[in-house]
Every structure is written in C-alpha cells, then in structure tokens.
Scaffold this active site. Structure first.
Site, short mmCIF file in Angstrom:
data_model
loop_
_atom_site.label_atom_id
_atom_site.label_comp_id
_atom_site.label_asym_id
_atom_site.label_seq_id
_atom_site.Cartn_x
_atom_site.Cartn_y
_atom_site.Cartn_z
N HIS A 82 -21.53 8.00 19.56
CA HIS A 82 -21.12 7.67 18.20
C HIS A 82 -19.60 7.65 18.13
O HIS A 82 -18.92 8.51 18.71
CB HIS A 82 -21.64 8.69 17.19
CG HIS A 82 -21.15 8.45 15.80
ND1 HIS A 82 -21.70 7.49 14.97
CD2 HIS A 82 -20.12 9.01 15.10
CE1 HIS A 82 -21.06 7.49 13.83
NE2 HIS A 82 -20.09 8.39 13.88
N ASP A 161 -28.49 11.49 3.52
CA ASP A 161 -27.10 11.17 3.84
C ASP A 161 -26.66 9.90 3.12
O ASP A 161 -25.54 9.83 2.61
CB ASP A 161 -26.92 11.00 5.35
CG ASP A 161 -25.55 10.45 5.68
OD1 ASP A 161 -24.56 11.15 5.41
OD2 ASP A 161 -25.46 9.32 6.19
N ARG A 168 -20.16 10.64 -2.59
CA ARG A 168 -18.86 11.10 -2.10
C ARG A 168 -17.82 9.99 -2.20
O ARG A 168 -16.65 10.25 -2.48
CB ARG A 168 -18.99 11.58 -0.66
CG ARG A 168 -19.78 12.88 -0.51
CD ARG A 168 -20.11 13.15 0.95
NE ARG A 168 -18.93 13.10 1.78
CZ ARG A 168 -18.91 12.63 3.04
NH1 ARG A 168 -20.04 12.19 3.59
NH2 ARG A 168 -17.80 12.63 3.73
N SER A 183 -22.80 14.31 7.76
CA SER A 183 -23.18 12.91 7.62
C SER A 183 -23.41 12.27 8.98
O SER A 183 -24.44 11.63 9.23
CB SER A 183 -22.10 12.16 6.84
OG SER A 183 -22.39 10.78 6.77
N LYS A 187 -27.60 11.75 11.09
CA LYS A 187 -28.13 10.49 11.62
C LYS A 187 -28.37 10.57 13.12
O LYS A 187 -29.36 10.06 13.64
CB LYS A 187 -27.18 9.34 11.28
CG LYS A 187 -27.06 9.08 9.78
CD LYS A 187 -26.28 7.82 9.48
CE LYS A 187 -24.79 7.97 9.72
NZ LYS A 187 -24.11 8.74 8.67
#
Length: 597
Positions: A82, A161, A168, A183, A187
């Site tokens: 990621h 999320d 947010r 967050s 995932k």
C-alpha cells in the site's frame, strides 16, 4: 452503551476499550449512530489522540464492518503493498508483476485516484479491455493460476471506513494520525493478505509533509498489523518531486512497461526493488533483502517480470500486446513542451502543484464520480538534481486541446526551480520500519526520534545504496599520502540529507582525521543537532579484507553526536557489511554528566 457517553469519554482523553469501539463502529454502520455523533467522535480523536491499543481496536472494528477476504487456501504467503499516495506513483504497475515473477502470490486491492494523487485502478483501466471489477471467486482462481491479481476495492470491504472518511473530509479531521492509520489498515486487513509492505510517502507532494509525522504514521500502521497477526513493514520514501517521469494514466502504464523492460526511470526502478525485496523476505522466499533484490533484478533482466505483466493483463481481459506495442495505449492529440528558461541544475519541483496541473488536464478527479481522461498528463524530461541547458525540454504536456496544453505550460512555469550548482542525488528511501510495539514512540519531538527502530541486517536489505554511493564518492577524495588507506563515510540526517566525509592524514599522525569524524563534524556545521536526534544513519566504507571498525576517538564522537540506537554500517569494497548500533560500539562512552562536579 450510548454513543454520547463514548464521545464524552474520548473528549476527556480517556482510553476506549475494544468493546466500546466495536459497538460504536457497528452502530454507525447500522445507522444507529448519527453522522453528527461520529463527527464529534472524530474531532475528539483529533484533539485527544489515541493509544496504540485504541487505534488497533478501532481498525479491527472497521475491518470487521464488512466483507473480510481469506486467502488461506492459496499456496504460500499472500503479499500486498500500500502507498499513502503521491504524484506519479506508478509503483504497483511495476512492483506487483515483478514480485509475482519472483515467486510470490500477490493479491492487491486498489482504489481510484482523487485530487492530485493517481489511482492504480484508473491507470490499469487505460489498457484496452482490462477489467478491475472482479468477484472473489475470480480473484481466487486467477491468483492460483498466475500468482497475481490487481482488482478494484469493493464497497463491501470496510464500509465503516468509507463512511467515516467522507465525514472526516468535510469536518477537518483528516489529519489525525490514528484515524489515518485505521483507515489504511482496516482496508488492508479486510483484504486478507498475510504480509503487507507500506510505502509511506513524505514530502511536499505527499499527504505527510515532514519525516517525523510520516514516521509516527508508519510505526502506528506497522504496530496495528502486528497486533492483527500480520507481517508488516513500512518504508519512508521521498515525495518532494513526482516519482518517475510520467503523471497521468496511460502515460504511467507506458512508463511501467518501459521499467519492466529495464528502461524505466531510475527512482521508480529503485523503489520497486526496495519494496519488492521486503515483500519477498516477508513471504519467506529470500533469506535477506540482499538476496531478494538480486532475485528481482534477475526477473527484470530475463524478461520474466514483463511476461508476468502480460499474464495479468490477459487474465483480466486486457490486450497484452500493449507490452510490446505502446502505440496501443490511448494517446493525447496535442503534445506541447515546456523548455528550460536557463542553464543549470533542477534543484526543486513543486510536486503537489505539478500534480494539480495534470489533474486540470483531466488526468485526475475532484470527486469520486468524476471521469478521468486516460490520454492526458505530463512527462518530465528532467528530474531534481539533473543538469539542463537553456532551451532543452523540461516537461511534455499531453492534452486534449491546444488551449489546454498552452495553459498547462504556463501553469508549470515557476513550479520547477533551476540554479547554477553541481548535479546531485538525494536519497529515495529514508527509513525502513519493521514490526515492533510503538506504544512509547507516539510522542512528538526529540524523544521519539531518539527511540527509532533499527532493523537487523536481513530485514533492512543490507547497507543503503545511496549511502554506499556517497561514501564511495567521498573515499575518492581522501587525503592519504602516508598510509594509502582511503576510507569514505556518509551520514543520513533526519531531513533526508546525506553528508559525506573522507579520512585526511597529516605528517603528525595524531592530527589525522577519520572519515566518519569528518562526516559527523560536517553534519554538525550544517545544523544537525545531537539533542534533536538529527543523525539517522551512518556508513563507513574501506578497501579492507573485513569491514573496518571505527577507532576509539570516532566511537566517542558517535556516542555524543548520535543516539545510542543510531545504526552504523561497516562495509568494505568487496560488498561485506555489518550493521551495529552506536551503543554496541562504545557501551561505556564518556558523557557530559561525568564532567559535572
């Protein structure tokens, strides 16, 4: 368990339990907790923070709010990656097939771009016919068959999320590090991979603008993964300029293919080798990152990585011929070029502003429902640190119309700085953080910097290549007329700068200055203060049978100007290397306290 009571508890700075956070998230997804209440909770977290345990409990609750994928029936260790996002971040398009070609099973769930940051799914979908919306059984079958899947994240994955992030974004609570970490990791945990490598971008073109904040985020995400039973490590990587050359969907696919052919930009290639090495080590396919890197380089050089990319494209319905014929990719009808207004060296780029120019051309989107134009974007012809002559190309603008191209050229003026100086190279990978508890490290300031994590030799991938190159350059400038024994050293500072030093001899032998002392004293003159933990890493290079060890004077200097945990790489020109901590070199250093009466 009322939401208002939990909000009140967090507003007072008290720690919420796993059961309380689970109930809050479940109630929010079920519609029992209102948006305004969850907004109040997010603001309380922003202001009061969270313990590492709280952040882990929140992440687990969010991951469990929807579908949770399980790849335990697939062979080996399933690995994922990621990135926290940046400009021109083409990494996945190269990294996923590269790591899969080296024998790992890669299952990657990706998203679309928003704002100036591009999305992997948008890029892949610029390949004619390629599908990214895959059902679970399709992903499983494809992963089993070719060891590689890159698919769009579904709405069923971590829906809590998605809802919380939207709040947010409109309540000015995006900047909370525990909420960012939750967050991202919710995932990743729901996506089911056994091992996860995190590329945490830091700099002007990234969400995290400074190293200290990026480090806190990385450590928290690594700790969350560890608590969830996953293998996780994070790399802090520089994003002060766009990564690679291309910014834009089809243009980045083209760049990825060139990289897989061995002709891509040096920074993109280097980053993929760094990230890929960590993935192979965590997958148990290499004993060290040095071995893993060699394996990845072989996959590039032999064409195995490019062949795996073709397999991926074909498996997901795309035209694999794009890997051999780049003209099959979408192309913009208008190409204009920004020329260098003067001779010099490119010293800076405003990465985020450059990304916004590409977005205005149609390469990005303002909202999730906006369409992107795969054809348009920018191609850099010079990178930071590279020389350029007056009138030479700086940036290619790929646009839909001549008017849009001209506006982009004008907007780019002033975003690239050129000065009269020597060419230079800045480090790309700033730090590697492996799994450990970080409960003590969530504080701001120098204390947190002093407690940095130092990975072992295998986990860190051997000595950093940029430090080795810097030390080698310094070694060539050594003044050693008496011994002929040249030594080079390089020091990495907290802001990413690399300072070089070489040994300097004197006819009066006692006046000789060692390479590591030269580098450390130079760093001190540049403003690196020991009380701020400014020295992050040190490397010493010599032409000796074994890696050379510092003398007693140098060890004392290290003890004063570095932290006890600062890693020191001892290397030789044959490639041998050992990493030790400053405290190991001189456990009983002389201190200022001993001078006091």
């Amino acid at each position: 368990m009322r939401a208002v009571d939990l909000i009140h508890k967090k507003r007072l700075g008290l720690e919420l339990t796993a059961e309380e956070l689970k109930a809050l998230v479940a109630g929010y997804v079920a519609g029992e907790v209102a948006d305004y209440q969850m907004s109040a909770f997010a603001m309380a977290v922003l202001l009061q923070g969270m313990t590492d345990a709280e952040a882990a409990h929140l992440t687990s609750a969010m991951a469990a709010s929807g579908e949770q994928l399980d790849w335990s029936d697939l062979p080996g260790v399933v690995v994922d990656k990621h990135s926290t996002g940046g400009v021109g971040d083409t990494t996945t398009l190269v990294l996923a097939p590269l790591v899969a070609a080296a024998g790992a099973t890669v299952v990657k769930m990706s998203g679309r771009g928003l704002g100036h940051t591009g999305g992997t799914i948008d890029k892949l979908e610029s390949i004619p016919g390629l599908r990214t919306a895959l059902a679970d059984d399709e992903m499983r079958a494809q992963a089993r068959r070719i060891g590689l899947v890159v698919a769009a994240q579904t709405r069923a994955l971590a829906p809590a999320d998605k809802k919380l992030y939207a709040l947010r974004d409109v309540t000015d609570t995006v900047e909370s590090i525990p909420l960012i970490a939750s967050s991202v990791m919710s995932k990743k945990l729901a996506a089911g991979a056994d091992a996860i490598v995190l590329d945490v971008k830091v700099g002007a073109g990234a969400f995290m603008k400074d190293v200290a904040s990026a480090r806190r985020l990385a450590r928290l995400m690594v700790d969350i993964g560890r608590r969830a039973g996953r293998r996780v490590c994070a790399l802090l990587t520089r994003m002060d300029e766009p990564l690679g050359w291309a910014i834009g969907n089809a243009l980045e696919v083209r760049e990825a293919i060139l990289t897989l052919r061995g002709r891509g930009p040096a920074d993109l290639t280097e980053l993929c080798l760094h990230l890929g090495a960590q993935m192979l080590v965590m997958a148990g396919l290499a004993g060290s990152a040095v071995d893993a890197r060699q394996r990845l380089q072989e996959a590039l050089e032999t064409g195995q990585a490019l062949a795996k990319f073709k397999q991926l494209v074909a498996a997901q319905g795309g035209d694999p011929r794009v890997a051999d014929d780049l003209s099959l990719l979408p192309q913009a009808p208008v190409v204009e070029t920004l020329l260098a207004p003067q001779q010099g060296v490119v010293t800076a780029m405003q990465a985020e502003a450059i990304g916004r120019v590409a977005m205005a051309l149609g390469a990005g989107r303002h909202g999730q429902e906006d369409a992107v134009d795969a054809r348009v974007g920018l191609v850099l012809r010079r990178k930071v640190g590279e020389p350029v002559r007056c009138g030479e190309p700086l940036v290619e603008v790929h646009a839909r119309t001549a008017a849009e191209a001209q506006k982009a050229v004008e907007d780019l003026r002033g975003l690239i700085e050129i000065r009269r100086t020597d060419p230079f190279v800045r480090p790309l990978v700033l730090e590697i953080i492996a799994g450990e508890s970080i409960s003590e490290d969530m504080q701001d300031g120098a204390a947190g910097a002093q407690r940095m994590h130092v990975p072992d030799d295998a986990a860190s991938g051997g000595p950093p290549q940029d430090l080795l190159q810097a030390a080698a350059r310094a070694r060539q400038r050594a003044y050693v007329p008496y011994s002929g024994f040249a030594v080079g050293a390089a020091v990495r500072l907290d802001d990413g700068r690399v300072v070089e030093g070489a040994n300097i001899e004197n006819a009066s032998y006692g006046l000789t200055q060692c390479a590591e002392r030269t580098a450390l004293f130079s760093a001190l003159m540049l403003g690196a203060r020991p009380e701020h933990g400014a020295v992050r890493e040190l490397l010493v290079l010599a032409d000796s049978p074994q890696p050379v060890t510092p003398c007693g004077a140098c060890r004392q200097v290290m003890a004063e100007l570095c932290s006890p945990e600062t890693p020191v790489w001892l290397t030789n020109t044959d490639g041998s290397a050992k990493c030790v901590r400053v405290a190991e070199l001189l456990p009983l250093a002389f201190t200022q306290e001993q001078m006091r009466k």
